[in-house]
Enzyme design. Structure first.
Site, short mmCIF file in Angstrom:
data_model
loop_
_atom_site.label_atom_id
_atom_site.label_comp_id
_atom_site.label_asym_id
_atom_site.label_seq_id
_atom_site.Cartn_x
_atom_site.Cartn_y
_atom_site.Cartn_z
N CYS A 47 42.27 77.10 2.20
CA CYS A 47 43.21 77.80 1.31
C CYS A 47 42.93 79.55 1.16
O CYS A 47 42.79 80.34 1.80
CB CYS A 47 43.27 76.87 0.37
SG CYS A 47 44.45 77.39 -1.12
N ASP B 114 38.41 75.02 -7.45
CA ASP B 114 39.59 74.96 -9.20
C ASP B 114 38.29 74.81 -9.82
O ASP B 114 38.91 74.51 -11.37
CB ASP B 114 40.52 73.59 -7.94
CG ASP B 114 41.24 74.45 -7.46
OD1 ASP B 114 41.04 74.71 -6.00
OD2 ASP B 114 42.57 74.97 -8.06
P1 RI2 Z 1 40.43 81.11 -6.41
C1 RI2 Z 1 43.49 77.03 -5.30
O1 RI2 Z 1 44.63 76.51 -5.66
C2 RI2 Z 1 42.90 77.09 -4.09
O2 RI2 Z 1 42.28 75.40 -4.24
C3 RI2 Z 1 41.81 77.70 -4.45
O3 RI2 Z 1 41.03 77.14 -3.47
C4 RI2 Z 1 41.60 77.99 -6.08
O4 RI2 Z 1 41.99 77.35 -6.53
C5 RI2 Z 1 40.36 78.78 -6.07
O5 RI2 Z 1 41.19 80.07 -6.28
P2 RI2 Z 1 45.91 76.13 -5.57
O6 RI2 Z 1 46.35 76.42 -7.23
O7 RI2 Z 1 40.17 81.35 -8.26
O8 RI2 Z 1 46.71 76.73 -4.53
O9 RI2 Z 1 38.97 81.86 -6.06
O10 RI2 Z 1 46.35 74.53 -5.62
O11 RI2 Z 1 41.73 82.70 -6.42
#
Ligand code: RI2
Length: 319
Positions: free
Chosen positions: A125, A194
């Site tokens: 991700c 998350d």
């Molecule tokens: P940071 C994202 O969720 C991903 O799962 C990623 O690993 C997590 O948030 C943390 O991201 P999505 O919004 O806060 O893409 O470290 O569903 O940037």
């Protein structure tokens, strides 16, 4: 502005647990600036309404309710005027955003120490916190390469390889299902989060737990980079973190899906990696084993079981 931000978070135009938290707080800040209220109670009520619109946008990233809770807590105090309540609130929002950005920077500095020369990393991700570790390690001269997954169905892997490319970090881009195939070449898996529950389980993008399982089997270390406001206080009470299931159209276009009468497309956005598959969680307060999650919730976030018993507003997830 508020409805606009809420929509952007829902549609994932604004995404990433940390960014969601900051954007929501910025939207609340703007709302507070323009909100007309005759009394402090009216101001508080208007802000509570706005906060509940934002909290309901995405159910899994605990950073969102935690961030909103932390700025809204300011309004629980007594104020002599709407102006003073507004002033304190705006200040709390600014402090939150600044602290959140500083946390990512600190995580980068701490996490970089766990990346060694010659390491092969794998990430899944697009995590700002995980990338901060890689970018800082690269900046201080560590020589390593990265496997980055595609991240179906929303392809956040493209954002990740964009950042790695810009920094000049050698990167392999792979489909999600190739993670185990390459795992024996990998020294360190590094992902974001998350939400983290009191038992140290890490909720992150769907597919993270498969990668962690493959890493466990290959004896590859797994490091999670997460700000302390991603720990979920209400899991102390045994509440579960709700896993968002998104629109099936993200996986299969409706015109194709419509041809199947007995097939239901499922699209969970996150999964849960048990603590035993995680070696380390790097927070801005230091690197900790996942088993220390309760201490983070109690001593850093400042939530104890008594808080819930005395009717503090919820900032965890129900489900
Ligand atoms: P940071 C994202 O969720 C991903 O799962 C990623 O690993 C997590 O948030 C943390 O991201 P999505 O919004 O806060 O893409 O470290 O569903 O940037």
């Amino acid at each position: 502005m508020l409805a606009d931000t809420a929509e952007k978070i829902k549609s994932m135009e604004v995404r990433g647990a940390g960014r969601i938290a900051r954007e929501a707080v910025k939207a609340l800040r703007d709302h507070a600036t323009s909100l007309q209220a005759a009394t402090v109670a009216e101001f508080r009520e208007g802000m509570e309404e706005a906060a509940s619109v934002l909290v309901s946008t995405r159910p899994t990233a605990v950073s969102l309710p935690n961030a909103i809770h932390s700025v809204m807590a300011t309004l629980r105090r007594d104020f002599p005027s709407v102006g003073s309540a507004r002033g304190e609130f705006l200040q709390a929002c600014d402090s939150f955003v600044a602290a959140s950005l500083l946390a990512v920077k600190k995580i980068g500095e701490i996490g970089a120490r766990h990346i060694r020369d010659g390491d092969v990393l794998m990430t899944h991700c697009n995590s700002e916190a995980a990338l901060a570790c890689m970018l800082e390690a690269w900046r201080i001269g560590r020589d390593f390469s990265v496997f980055a997954t595609e991240v179906r169905p929303r392809n956040q892997g493209l954002l990740t390889i964009g950042t790695l490319e810009e920094a000049g970090i050698p990167t392999n881009f792979i489909v999600d299902s190739a993670a185990r195939y390459f795992m024996n070449e990998v020294d360190l898996v590094i992902v974001g989060a998350d939400a983290i529950s009191v038992n140290g389980a890490v909720v992150n993008k769907i597919g993270t737990s498969q990668i962690a399982l493959a890493a466990h089997e290959a004896r590859t270390r797994v490091m999670v980079a997460a700000e302390t406001y991603k720990f979920a206080p209400r899991t102390i009470l045994g509440e579960f973190i709700r896993i968002e299931e998104r629109d099936p159209a993200e996986v299969l276009p409706p015109d194709i899906a419509g041809k199947f009468r007995h097939v239901r497309v499922r699209n969970p956005a996150f999964d849960v990696t048990p603590a035993e598959y995680v070696d380390l969680i790097v927070t801005e307060a230091g690197a900790i084993p996942p088993q220390m999650a309760y201490i983070v919730i109690r001593d850093i976030l400042g939530w104890d079981i008594g808080d819930f018993m005395h009717g503090m507003p919820g900032n965890g997830r129900e489900g």
